[in-house]
Scaffold this motif. Structure first.
Motif, PDB file in Angstrom:
ATOM      1  N   ARG A 144       0.814  -1.225   0.000  1.00 38.59           N
ATOM      2  CA  ARG A 144       0.000   0.000   0.000  1.00 38.59           C
ATOM      3  C   ARG A 144       0.841   1.267   0.000  1.00 38.59           C
ATOM      4  N   LYS A 145       2.171   1.101   0.143  1.00 35.10           N
ATOM      5  CA  LYS A 145       3.123   2.217   0.189  1.00 35.10           C
ATOM      6  C   LYS A 145       2.823   3.185   1.339  1.00 35.10           C
ATOM      7  N   THR A 146       2.474   2.600   2.492  1.00 39.14           N
ATOM      8  CA  THR A 146       2.130   3.393   3.675  1.00 39.14           C
ATOM      9  C   THR A 146       3.161   3.220   4.782  1.00 39.14           C
ATOM     10  N   VAL A 147       3.150   4.168   5.694  1.00 42.41           N
ATOM     11  CA  VAL A 147       3.986   4.120   6.893  1.00 42.41           C
ATOM     12  C   VAL A 147       3.095   4.366   8.099  1.00 42.41           C
ATOM     13  N   LEU A 148       3.578   3.921   9.255  1.00 43.65           N
ATOM     14  CA  LEU A 148       2.877   4.157  10.519  1.00 43.65           C
ATOM     15  C   LEU A 148       3.648   5.180  11.337  1.00 43.65           C
ATOM     16  N   LEU A 149       2.934   6.203  11.801  1.00 42.87           N
ATOM     17  CA  LEU A 149       3.513   7.264  12.622  1.00 42.87           C
ATOM     18  C   LEU A 149       2.662   7.437  13.881  1.00 42.87           C
ATOM     19  N   THR A 150       3.129   8.258  14.794  1.00 41.64           N
ATOM     20  CA  THR A 150       2.376   8.575  15.997  1.00 41.64           C
ATOM     21  C   THR A 150       2.106  10.077  16.033  1.00 41.64           C
ATOM     22  N   ARG A 151       1.069  10.453  16.765  1.00 44.60           N
ATOM     23  CA  ARG A 151       0.807  11.873  17.039  1.00 44.60           C
ATOM     24  C   ARG A 151       0.574  11.973  18.537  1.00 44.60           C
TER      25      ARG A 151
ATOM     26  N   LEU B 255      15.509   2.577  25.711  1.00 44.36           N
ATOM     27  CA  LEU B 255      15.968   1.187  25.824  1.00 44.36           C
ATOM     28  C   LEU B 255      15.925   0.693  27.269  1.00 44.36           C
ATOM     29  N   ASP B 256      16.211   1.543  28.214  1.00 45.55           N
ATOM     30  CA  ASP B 256      16.221   1.155  29.638  1.00 45.55           C
ATOM     31  C   ASP B 256      16.986  -0.151  29.859  1.00 45.55           C
ATOM     32  N   GLY B 257      18.143  -0.280  29.213  1.00 45.84           N
ATOM     33  CA  GLY B 257      18.994  -1.449  29.381  1.00 45.84           C
ATOM     34  C   GLY B 257      18.620  -2.652  28.539  1.00 45.84           C
ATOM     35  N   GLU B 258      17.544  -2.570  27.794  1.00 47.56           N
ATOM     36  CA  GLU B 258      17.084  -3.688  26.977  1.00 47.56           C
ATOM     37  C   GLU B 258      17.722  -3.631  25.581  1.00 47.56           C
ATOM     38  N   GLU B 259      17.823  -4.761  24.926  1.00 50.04           N
ATOM     39  CA  GLU B 259      18.336  -4.832  23.562  1.00 50.04           C
ATOM     40  C   GLU B 259      17.414  -4.015  22.647  1.00 50.04           C
ATOM     41  N   ALA B 260      18.008  -3.242  21.732  1.00 52.31           N
ATOM     42  CA  ALA B 260      17.245  -2.316  20.882  1.00 52.31           C
ATOM     43  C   ALA B 260      16.168  -3.022  20.065  1.00 52.31           C
ATOM     44  N   GLU B 261      16.496  -4.167  19.458  1.00 51.65           N
ATOM     45  CA  GLU B 261      15.516  -4.884  18.634  1.00 51.65           C
ATOM     46  C   GLU B 261      14.310  -5.325  19.457  1.00 51.65           C
ATOM     47  N   ARG B 262      14.563  -5.863  20.604  1.00 48.31           N
ATOM     48  CA  ARG B 262      13.485  -6.340  21.473  1.00 48.31           C
ATOM     49  C   ARG B 262      12.617  -5.169  21.945  1.00 48.31           C
ATOM     50  N   ARG B 263      13.266  -4.077  22.329  1.00 48.35           N
ATOM     51  CA  ARG B 263      12.525  -2.918  22.839  1.00 48.35           C
ATOM     52  C   ARG B 263      11.630  -2.300  21.763  1.00 48.35           C
ATOM     53  N   ILE B 264      12.149  -2.163  20.522  1.00 50.55           N
ATOM     54  CA  ILE B 264      11.366  -1.479  19.490  1.00 50.55           C
ATOM     55  C   ILE B 264      10.171  -2.324  19.051  1.00 50.55           C
TER      56      ILE B 264
ATOM     57  N   GLU C 169       2.863  -1.568  21.631  1.00 52.94           N
ATOM     58  CA  GLU C 169       2.222  -0.686  22.606  1.00 52.94           C
ATOM     59  C   GLU C 169       1.676   0.586  21.962  1.00 52.94           C
ATOM     60  N   GLU C 170       2.502   1.235  21.140  1.00 55.09           N
ATOM     61  CA  GLU C 170       2.136   2.536  20.596  1.00 55.09           C
ATOM     62  C   GLU C 170       1.298   2.456  19.327  1.00 55.09           C
ATOM     63  N   LEU C 171       1.653   1.519  18.430  1.00 61.63           N
ATOM     64  CA  LEU C 171       0.984   1.446  17.129  1.00 61.63           C
ATOM     65  C   LEU C 171      -0.084   0.363  17.045  1.00 61.63           C
ATOM     66  N   GLY C 172       0.024  -0.641  17.909  1.00 60.06           N
ATOM     67  CA  GLY C 172      -0.940  -1.740  17.885  1.00 60.06           C
ATOM     68  C   GLY C 172      -0.637  -2.792  16.833  1.00 60.06           C
ATOM     69  N   TYR C 173       0.611  -2.848  16.371  1.00 57.41           N
ATOM     70  CA  TYR C 173       1.019  -3.826  15.358  1.00 57.41           C
ATOM     71  C   TYR C 173       2.107  -4.720  15.944  1.00 57.41           C
TER      72      TYR C 173
ATOM     73  N   LEU D 268       0.950   3.362  26.676  1.00 55.82           N
ATOM     74  CA  LEU D 268       0.607   2.911  28.028  1.00 55.82           C
ATOM     75  C   LEU D 268       0.143   4.100  28.873  1.00 55.82           C
ATOM     76  N   LYS D 269      -1.089   4.051  29.298  1.00 57.32           N
ATOM     77  CA  LYS D 269      -1.677   5.138  30.082  1.00 57.32           C
ATOM     78  C   LYS D 269      -0.888   5.391  31.357  1.00 57.32           C
ATOM     79  N   ASP D 270      -0.418   4.318  32.029  1.00 58.71           N
ATOM     80  CA  ASP D 270       0.325   4.492  33.284  1.00 58.71           C
ATOM     81  C   ASP D 270       1.690   5.148  33.072  1.00 58.71           C
ATOM     82  N   GLU D 271       2.154   5.229  31.815  1.00 57.00           N
ATOM     83  CA  GLU D 271       3.385   5.954  31.500  1.00 57.00           C
ATOM     84  C   GLU D 271       3.076   7.351  30.961  1.00 57.00           C
ATOM     85  N   GLY D 272       1.791   7.724  31.011  1.00 55.83           N
ATOM     86  CA  GLY D 272       1.391   9.056  30.552  1.00 55.83           C
ATOM     87  C   GLY D 272       1.240   9.172  29.046  1.00 55.83           C
TER      88      GLY D 272
END
Length: 194
Positions: free
Chosen positions: A60-67, A90-99, A105-109, A150-154
């Protein structure tokens, strides 16, 4: 603490503030290229390293962003909700796993494979943060929720799906002003044209 390089020696580090991030004052000596020794002092903000991703649907030639609200941008420009790529500390976590977690969490994918592109420093004169940049393929089949963070993270995140070309236009009209997002859009645009 004693840190030395070929031409730099750290003389002292004082913590000015230590809350969500750490603001430090660093005294150091630097041997200039002309051989002269110079004593300097700098304030540096360390809020941790992060990862960012720009998912791309080649069909579809689309990207996912946040607002979402970014307080520094609001304070500077009065803009209440900023469009940017999905990102997280990252909070000490591996970058691949964190993203992968941030994307769900953020995009729902939910995706199982991300492509690591490169690492960049955000603003190396005053900020220690290093960002790992990613992309991945996604499709509607990867959608598992409405996202939103995550609501608890604001977090109060709106998911924005648009074409890659429209995202590039949003950069040109200053609707997208986040540097890591601009870099990812330009990189992906150049790559897709190959």
């Amino acid at each position: 603490m004693r840190i030395e390089g070929e031409s730099v020696r750290v003389c002292g580090i004082d913590v000015i503030a230590d809350a969500k991030g750490k603001l430090i004052s660093v005294r150091y000596e630097q041997r200039r290229r002309d051989g002269e020794q110079q004593t300097r002092k700098r304030e540096i903000y360390d809020n941790g390293n992060s990862a960012v991703i720009l998912p791309y649907d080649p069909e579809r030639k689309t990207v996912l962003l946040t607002r979402q609200l970014r307080l520094p941008i609001f304070l500077q420009d009065g803009t209440e909700r900023t469009v940017e790529a999905c990102a997280g500390k990252l909070d000490g976590e591996e970058a691949e796993r964190r993203i992968v977690k941030e994307m769900q969490e953020e995009l729902g994918y939910k995706v199982s494979h991300v492509e690591r592109l490169f690492e960049l420093y955000v603003s190396p004169a005053a900020i220690m943060e290093k960002v790992v940049l990613f992309t991945c393929k996604y499709s509607t089949a990867n959608k598992v929720s409405g996202g939103g963070g995550l609501k608890d993270e604001g977090e109060d995140i709106e998911v924005v799906e648009t074409t890659l070309e429209q995202a590039a236009a949003m950069v040109a009209t200053a609707e997208i002003v986040d540097v890591k997002t601009v870099v990812l859009i330009q990189y992906l645009r150049d790559r897709v044209r190959l």
